[in-house]
Design an enzyme around this catalytic site. Structure first.
Site, PDB file in Angstrom:
ATOM      1  N   ASP A  61      34.810  38.237  37.767  1.00 42.78           N
ATOM      2  CA  ASP A  61      35.413  38.044  38.679  1.00 42.78           C
ATOM      3  C   ASP A  61      36.336  40.239  39.159  1.00 42.78           C
ATOM      4  OD1 ASP A  61      37.334  38.658  36.190  1.00 42.78           O
ATOM      5  OD2 ASP A  61      38.953  37.331  36.644  1.00 42.78           O
ATOM      6  N   SER A  62      35.633  41.093  37.913  1.00 44.30           N
ATOM      7  CA  SER A  62      35.491  42.392  38.450  1.00 44.30           C
ATOM      8  C   SER A  62      34.776  42.019  40.231  1.00 44.30           C
ATOM      9  CB  SER A  62      34.444  42.753  36.802  1.00 44.30           C
ATOM     10  OG  SER A  62      33.324  42.180  37.445  1.00 44.30           O
ATOM     11  N   ASP A 100      33.431  33.573  36.560  1.00 45.37           N
ATOM     12  CA  ASP A 100      34.567  33.424  35.603  1.00 45.37           C
ATOM     13  C   ASP A 100      35.526  32.421  36.148  1.00 45.37           C
ATOM     14  OD1 ASP A 100      34.586  35.023  33.723  1.00 45.37           O
ATOM     15  OD2 ASP A 100      34.923  37.005  35.168  1.00 45.37           O
ATOM     16  N   LYS A 130      33.614  31.312  32.537  1.00 45.52           N
ATOM     17  CA  LYS A 130      34.227  31.575  31.925  1.00 45.52           C
ATOM     18  C   LYS A 130      35.582  31.524  31.279  1.00 45.52           C
ATOM     19  CE  LYS A 130      33.482  36.456  31.740  1.00 45.52           C
ATOM     20  NZ  LYS A 130      34.720  36.684  31.497  1.00 45.52           N
ATOM     21  N   GLU A 132      39.119  34.133  30.319  1.00 46.98           N
ATOM     22  CA  GLU A 132      39.394  34.998  28.981  1.00 46.98           C
ATOM     23  C   GLU A 132      40.986  33.940  27.651  1.00 46.98           C
ATOM     24  OE1 GLU A 132      41.326  38.210  30.943  1.00 46.98           O
ATOM     25  OE2 GLU A 132      39.229  38.043  32.592  1.00 46.98           O
ATOM     26  N   GLU A 195      35.250  42.639  25.174  1.00 46.87           N
ATOM     27  CA  GLU A 195      34.912  43.069  24.754  1.00 46.87           C
ATOM     28  C   GLU A 195      35.921  44.600  24.394  1.00 46.87           C
ATOM     29  OE1 GLU A 195      35.942  42.650  29.348  1.00 46.87           O
ATOM     30  OE2 GLU A 195      35.936  44.896  29.710  1.00 46.87           O
TER      31      GLU A 195
HETATM   32  O1  KIV Z   1      34.590  40.146  35.487  1.00 44.39           O
HETATM   33  C1  KIV Z   1      33.075  40.531  34.411  1.00 44.39           C
HETATM   34  O2  KIV Z   1      32.461  41.396  35.499  1.00 44.39           O
HETATM   35  C2  KIV Z   1      33.710  40.232  33.254  1.00 44.39           C
HETATM   36  C3  KIV Z   1      32.524  40.916  32.336  1.00 44.39           C
HETATM   37  C4  KIV Z   1      33.056  42.739  32.270  1.00 44.39           C
HETATM   38  C5  KIV Z   1      32.452  40.593  31.005  1.00 44.39           C
HETATM   39  O3  KIV Z   1      34.477  39.193  32.642  1.00 44.39           O
END
Ligand code: KIV
Length: 278
Positions: A61-62, A100, A130, A132, A195
């Site tokens: 989600d970056s 994510d 994934k 968090e 992280e």
């Molecule tokens: O959103 C993302 O790119 C991430 C990575 C930085 C691990 O969660």
């Protein structure tokens, strides 16, 4: 270096065309080897990373920051993640694709979590999701796992908690981070992203867990590494985290190429006769 000049298709993927799977994560840790993970958000980049031999692509989600230009990932939606994950799975022949789950797509209830994870897997062809968070996220993770959807965990700096944490800062509470990581392993995740924690903390967590750890800003002691592609390729210069190693200056290359193009068009040197049809 010879390897970087070979055309796509002659690199890692061709050398080992077997798909990289969830059980391979564990096998790599057992063999004492290291896992390679990069973020990807579209077909072209996924295809290149796959051909380069990357093990796992994370549709992070970056993308809220490096693709959409937002300050945080908080407003990224499930539909947007699905859109980008579809592009990535189309380009990935060998890589495991992990997506994510964005902010507020799993926090409301375990049922909400499994429904959104199910949509992500069904509508994209990705292999895993994934989430968090540590102890608090366990009920959501258990619900998703009960649908046979593999889950990657994420502890330490969790960007979706940016407002509670007061910014994207190094997380130093060793006891809490270890407790979170152990809770995730017990719940059944196949890997844990760590992280922005001190290297020594990441090393201890890696030694305490049977599942592999994937570090980002967590030093050299993890079982693998993930980086945001735009950071390591030099495409995003708004934030330059200290932990990033930049492997290319693509931003500068693109800038120069676009400026050369504008010059040629304005001067009438492109298109030339060879670029037209008779
Ligand atoms: O959103 C993302 O790119 C991430 C990575 C930085 C691990 O969660």
């Amino acid at each position: 270096m010879a390897t970087t000049t070979q055309p796509i298709g002659l690199m890692g993927a061709a050398a080992d065309p077997r798909p990289f799977t969830v059980p391979d994560f564990q096998a790599v840790k057992v063999r004492g080897e290291r896992l390679t993970v990069l973020t990807a958000y579209d077909y072209t980049m996924a295809r290149l990373f796959d051909a380069a031999g990357v093990d796992c692509l994370l549709v992070g989600d970056s993308l809220g920051m490096v693709v959409q230009g937002l300050e945080t990932p908080l407003s990224v939606t499930v539909d947007e993640m699905i859109y980008h994950a579809r592009l990535v799975t189309r380009g990935a022949r060998r890589c495991l694709v992990v997506v994510d789950m964005p902010f507020m797509s799993y926090q409301v209830s375990p049922q909400q979590a499994v429904e959104n994870a199910g949509r992500i897997i069904k509508e994209t062809g990705a292999h895993a999701v994934k989430l968090e968070g540590g102890v608090r996220t366990v009920p959501a993770i258990e619900a998703i796992l009960s649908a046979d959807i593999p889950v990657m965990g994420h502890v330490g700096l969790t960007p979706q908690s940016v407002n509670r944490l007061g910014g994207f800062r190094v997380q130093r509470d060793e006891e809490a981070i270890l407790e979170d990581a152990l809770a995730l392993e017990k719940a059944g995740v196949f890997a844990v992203v760590i992280e922005c924690v001190p290297s020594e903390v990441a090393r201890k967590i890696t030694a305490a867990l049977k599942v592999p750890t994937i570090g980002i800003g967590a030093g050299p002691g993890c079982d693998g590494q993930v980086l945001v592609a735009h950071d390591m390729l030099g495409l995003f210069d708004e934030i330059k985290p200290r932990f990033v190693k930049q492997y290319a200056e693509l931003g500068d290359l693109i800038l120069r190429a676009a400026a050369d193009y504008c010059r040629d068009v304005r001067q009438g040197t492109f298109p030339g006769p060879e670029h037209g049809f008779r």
